[in-house]
Design a protein around this motif. Structure first.
Motif, PDB file in Angstrom:
ATOM      1  N   ILE A 107     -75.181  50.092  47.601  1.00  0.00           N
ATOM      2  CA  ILE A 107     -75.223  51.431  47.017  1.00  0.00           C
ATOM      3  C   ILE A 107     -74.229  51.460  45.874  1.00  0.00           C
ATOM      4  CG2 ILE A 107     -74.741  53.878  47.386  1.00  0.00           C
ATOM      5  CD1 ILE A 107     -75.517  53.401  50.342  1.00  0.00           C
ATOM      6  N   ALA A 108     -74.661  51.945  44.740  1.00  0.00           N
ATOM      7  CA  ALA A 108     -73.792  52.136  43.581  1.00  0.00           C
ATOM      8  C   ALA A 108     -74.166  53.485  42.982  1.00  0.00           C
ATOM      9  CB  ALA A 108     -73.975  51.014  42.576  1.00  0.00           C
ATOM     10  N   GLU A 109     -73.249  54.416  43.041  1.00  0.00           N
ATOM     11  CA  GLU A 109     -73.508  55.770  42.554  1.00  0.00           C
ATOM     12  C   GLU A 109     -72.305  56.306  41.805  1.00  0.00           C
ATOM     13  OE1 GLU A 109     -76.242  57.720  42.764  1.00  0.00           O
ATOM     14  OE2 GLU A 109     -77.392  56.302  43.965  1.00  0.00           O
ATOM     15  N   VAL A 110     -72.576  57.179  40.873  1.00  0.00           N
ATOM     16  CA  VAL A 110     -71.547  57.945  40.181  1.00  0.00           C
ATOM     17  C   VAL A 110     -71.730  59.386  40.644  1.00  0.00           C
ATOM     18  CG1 VAL A 110     -70.743  58.778  37.946  1.00  0.00           C
ATOM     19  CG2 VAL A 110     -71.473  56.400  38.208  1.00  0.00           C
ATOM     20  N   PHE A 111     -70.615  60.038  41.004  1.00  0.00           N
ATOM     21  CA  PHE A 111     -70.705  61.401  41.503  1.00  0.00           C
ATOM     22  C   PHE A 111     -69.518  62.222  41.024  1.00  0.00           C
ATOM     23  CE2 PHE A 111     -68.315  59.023  44.593  1.00  0.00           C
ATOM     24  CZ  PHE A 111     -67.335  59.900  45.044  1.00  0.00           C
ATOM     25  N   LYS A 112     -69.684  63.522  41.176  1.00  0.00           N
ATOM     26  CA  LYS A 112     -68.687  64.489  40.717  1.00  0.00           C
ATOM     27  C   LYS A 112     -68.208  65.291  41.915  1.00  0.00           C
ATOM     28  CE  LYS A 112     -68.294  67.175  36.638  1.00  0.00           C
ATOM     29  NZ  LYS A 112     -68.965  67.899  35.588  1.00  0.00           N
ATOM     30  N   LEU A 113     -66.916  65.511  41.994  1.00  0.00           N
ATOM     31  CA  LEU A 113     -66.361  66.360  43.053  1.00  0.00           C
ATOM     32  C   LEU A 113     -66.072  67.742  42.526  1.00  0.00           C
ATOM     33  CD1 LEU A 113     -63.886  64.053  44.948  1.00  0.00           C
ATOM     34  CD2 LEU A 113     -66.118  64.796  45.648  1.00  0.00           C
ATOM     35  N   LEU A 169     -64.869  62.787  38.109  1.00  0.00           N
ATOM     36  CA  LEU A 169     -66.009  61.877  38.120  1.00  0.00           C
ATOM     37  C   LEU A 169     -65.586  60.546  38.755  1.00  0.00           C
ATOM     38  CD1 LEU A 169     -68.937  61.991  37.053  1.00  0.00           C
ATOM     39  CD2 LEU A 169     -68.123  60.872  35.001  1.00  0.00           C
ATOM     40  N   TYR A 170     -66.363  60.111  39.767  1.00  0.00           N
ATOM     41  CA  TYR A 170     -66.030  58.908  40.527  1.00  0.00           C
ATOM     42  C   TYR A 170     -67.224  57.969  40.592  1.00  0.00           C
ATOM     43  CZ  TYR A 170     -62.017  61.560  42.146  1.00  0.00           C
ATOM     44  OH  TYR A 170     -60.861  62.282  42.193  1.00  0.00           O
ATOM     45  N   GLN A 171     -66.948  56.709  40.837  1.00  0.00           N
ATOM     46  CA  GLN A 171     -67.985  55.707  41.047  1.00  0.00           C
ATOM     47  C   GLN A 171     -67.734  55.042  42.391  1.00  0.00           C
ATOM     48  OE1 GLN A 171     -68.453  52.830  37.937  1.00  0.00           O
ATOM     49  NE2 GLN A 171     -69.631  51.455  39.221  1.00  0.00           N
ATOM     50  N   ILE A 172     -68.793  54.920  43.185  1.00  0.00           N
ATOM     51  CA  ILE A 172     -68.688  54.243  44.471  1.00  0.00           C
ATOM     52  C   ILE A 172     -69.625  53.049  44.490  1.00  0.00           C
ATOM     53  CG2 ILE A 172     -70.390  55.670  45.678  1.00  0.00           C
ATOM     54  CD1 ILE A 172     -67.993  55.404  47.961  1.00  0.00           C
ATOM     55  N   ASN A 173     -69.128  51.943  45.001  1.00  0.00           N
ATOM     56  CA  ASN A 173     -69.914  50.726  45.189  1.00  0.00           C
ATOM     57  C   ASN A 173     -69.724  50.287  46.633  1.00  0.00           C
ATOM     58  OD1 ASN A 173     -70.914  50.032  42.428  1.00  0.00           O
ATOM     59  ND2 ASN A 173     -68.727  50.124  42.009  1.00  0.00           N
ATOM     60  N   CYS A 226     -78.589  78.718  25.065  1.00  0.00           N
ATOM     61  CA  CYS A 226     -79.448  78.096  26.068  1.00  0.00           C
ATOM     62  C   CYS A 226     -79.260  76.589  26.163  1.00  0.00           C
ATOM     63  CB  CYS A 226     -80.922  78.407  25.791  1.00  0.00           C
ATOM     64  SG  CYS A 226     -81.298  80.139  26.056  1.00  0.00           S
ATOM     65  N   ASN A 227     -78.503  76.012  25.256  1.00  0.00           N
ATOM     66  CA  ASN A 227     -78.269  74.566  25.352  1.00  0.00           C
ATOM     67  C   ASN A 227     -77.395  74.287  26.557  1.00  0.00           C
ATOM     68  OD1 ASN A 227     -79.706  73.670  23.209  1.00  0.00           O
ATOM     69  ND2 ASN A 227     -77.977  73.672  21.776  1.00  0.00           N
ATOM     70  N   SER A 228     -77.859  73.443  27.442  1.00  0.00           N
ATOM     71  CA  SER A 228     -77.070  73.094  28.619  1.00  0.00           C
ATOM     72  C   SER A 228     -76.159  71.928  28.274  1.00  0.00           C
ATOM     73  CB  SER A 228     -77.986  72.725  29.784  1.00  0.00           C
ATOM     74  OG  SER A 228     -78.751  71.608  29.437  1.00  0.00           O
ATOM     75  N   PRO A 229     -74.967  71.892  28.885  1.00  0.00           N
ATOM     76  CA  PRO A 229     -74.076  70.764  28.619  1.00  0.00           C
ATOM     77  C   PRO A 229     -74.669  69.489  29.210  1.00  0.00           C
ATOM     78  CG  PRO A 229     -73.196  72.157  30.355  1.00  0.00           C
ATOM     79  CD  PRO A 229     -74.407  72.847  29.818  1.00  0.00           C
ATOM     80  N   LYS A 230     -74.451  68.402  28.517  1.00  0.00           N
ATOM     81  CA  LYS A 230     -75.014  67.131  28.952  1.00  0.00           C
ATOM     82  C   LYS A 230     -73.935  66.321  29.651  1.00  0.00           C
ATOM     83  CE  LYS A 230     -78.502  67.120  25.370  1.00  0.00           C
ATOM     84  NZ  LYS A 230     -78.490  68.526  25.247  1.00  0.00           N
ATOM     85  N   ASN A 231     -74.217  65.923  30.890  1.00  0.00           N
ATOM     86  CA  ASN A 231     -73.299  65.093  31.656  1.00  0.00           C
ATOM     87  C   ASN A 231     -73.790  63.653  31.592  1.00  0.00           C
ATOM     88  OD1 ASN A 231     -71.671  67.189  32.451  1.00  0.00           O
ATOM     89  ND2 ASN A 231     -72.878  67.627  34.264  1.00  0.00           N
ATOM     90  N   THR A 232     -73.423  62.957  30.549  1.00  0.00           N
ATOM     91  CA  THR A 232     -73.836  61.569  30.418  1.00  0.00           C
ATOM     92  C   THR A 232     -72.619  60.683  30.613  1.00  0.00           C
ATOM     93  OG1 THR A 232     -73.509  61.647  28.029  1.00  0.00           O
ATOM     94  CG2 THR A 232     -75.728  62.102  28.846  1.00  0.00           C
ATOM     95  N   ILE A 233     -72.875  59.524  31.132  1.00  0.00           N
ATOM     96  CA  ILE A 233     -71.819  58.557  31.380  1.00  0.00           C
ATOM     97  C   ILE A 233     -72.171  57.312  30.597  1.00  0.00           C
ATOM     98  CG2 ILE A 233     -70.680  57.189  33.135  1.00  0.00           C
ATOM     99  CD1 ILE A 233     -71.688  59.396  35.105  1.00  0.00           C
ATOM    100  N   SER A 234     -71.280  56.911  29.725  1.00  0.00           N
ATOM    101  CA  SER A 234     -71.567  55.723  28.937  1.00  0.00           C
ATOM    102  C   SER A 234     -71.415  54.487  29.812  1.00  0.00           C
ATOM    103  CB  SER A 234     -70.629  55.636  27.735  1.00  0.00           C
ATOM    104  OG  SER A 234     -69.320  55.357  28.167  1.00  0.00           O
ATOM    105  N   LYS A 277     -62.089  66.176  55.330  1.00  0.00           N
ATOM    106  CA  LYS A 277     -62.622  64.936  54.774  1.00  0.00           C
ATOM    107  C   LYS A 277     -63.841  65.204  53.894  1.00  0.00           C
ATOM    108  CE  LYS A 277     -60.829  62.276  58.562  1.00  0.00           C
ATOM    109  NZ  LYS A 277     -61.069  61.281  59.581  1.00  0.00           N
ATOM    110  N   ILE A 278     -64.259  64.165  53.200  1.00  0.00           N
ATOM    111  CA  ILE A 278     -65.437  64.220  52.335  1.00  0.00           C
ATOM    112  C   ILE A 278     -66.444  63.203  52.851  1.00  0.00           C
ATOM    113  CG2 ILE A 278     -66.305  63.825  50.002  1.00  0.00           C
ATOM    114  CD1 ILE A 278     -63.471  64.500  48.994  1.00  0.00           C
ATOM    115  N   LEU A 279     -67.695  63.620  52.948  1.00  0.00           N
ATOM    116  CA  LEU A 279     -68.778  62.709  53.315  1.00  0.00           C
ATOM    117  C   LEU A 279     -69.644  62.452  52.098  1.00  0.00           C
ATOM    118  CD1 LEU A 279     -70.112  64.085  56.717  1.00  0.00           C
ATOM    119  CD2 LEU A 279     -68.825  61.998  56.334  1.00  0.00           C
ATOM    120  N   LEU A 280     -69.915  61.193  51.845  1.00  0.00           N
ATOM    121  CA  LEU A 280     -70.886  60.809  50.825  1.00  0.00           C
ATOM    122  C   LEU A 280     -72.116  60.342  51.586  1.00  0.00           C
ATOM    123  CD1 LEU A 280     -68.511  58.772  48.496  1.00  0.00           C
ATOM    124  CD2 LEU A 280     -69.081  61.200  48.375  1.00  0.00           C
TER     125      LEU A 280
END
Length: 177
Positions: free
Chosen positions: A171-177, A152-156, A16-24, A72-75
């Motif tokens: 806008i500053a976000e980290v996202f996953k494709l 894993l990407y970062q957009i600014n 039941c432990n879920s994987p942790k998606n942390t970004i240092s 294309k990809i829309l953010l």
């Protein structure tokens, strides 16, 4: 006998432990503040694959978005200000779309000055603001997209528009494709 009863409990506990998606912080660019959402509202960030948008005008000159299928990809970053109590039509929304031309399999880093771009960043202001609502091309600002690791990407994005007042300009976000 007791061990055989405890074995399923341990198995369930560890499954039941879920994987942790942390970004240092070291993985992110310096001086980046994530989710620049004002305190008086809520914000969401979504990745929409295989879609494109274009701004159209209706017969009254009001602008709206047309969405269609593409590679294309829309953010999409959306800010919704909290409605004011006992005030009709106090809804206020700002939406920023960033259209990335590459498909997700070969997404390359981007570092663009938006002055020469017409179909990359779109800004929407939706409110009961006569003459100051609709969608606009953004051509003032800087867009930076970097790959952190794997998918894993970062957009600014820092931007301005002279056409209507705006609350969101960074806008500053980290996202996953």
């Amino acid at each position: 006998m007791r061990i055989s009863h405890l074995l399923p409990v341990f198995f369930i506990f560890f499954q039941c432990n879920s994987p942790k998606n942390t970004i240092s912080q070291s993985q992110l660019k310096k001086d980046t503040v994530l989710s620049n959402c004002p305190d008086d509202g809520t914000c969401t960030f979504n990745v929409i694959k295989n879609k494109s948008i274009e701004i159209k005008k209706d017969e009254f000159g009001a602008t709206y978005l047309n969405t269609y299928d593409s590679d294309k990809i829309l953010l999409k970053f959306e800010y919704n200000r909290n409605a004011l109590d006992n005030i009709e039509d106090s809804n206020y929304t700002e939406i920023v779309y960033i259209q990335i031309n590459e498909n997700s399999e070969k997404l390359e880093p981007i570092n663009k000055n938006l002055s020469s771009e017409k179909n990359t960043v779109f800004f929407g202001r939706l409110c009961f603001c006569r003459g100051q609502t609709g969608y606009y091309h953004i051509n003032q600002g800087e867009l930076d997209l970097t790959k952190i690791e794997n998918d894993l990407y970062q957009i600014n994005l820092e931007f301005n528009t002279d056409e209507v007042p705006q609350v969101i300009n960074k806008i500053a976000e980290v996202f996953k494709l």
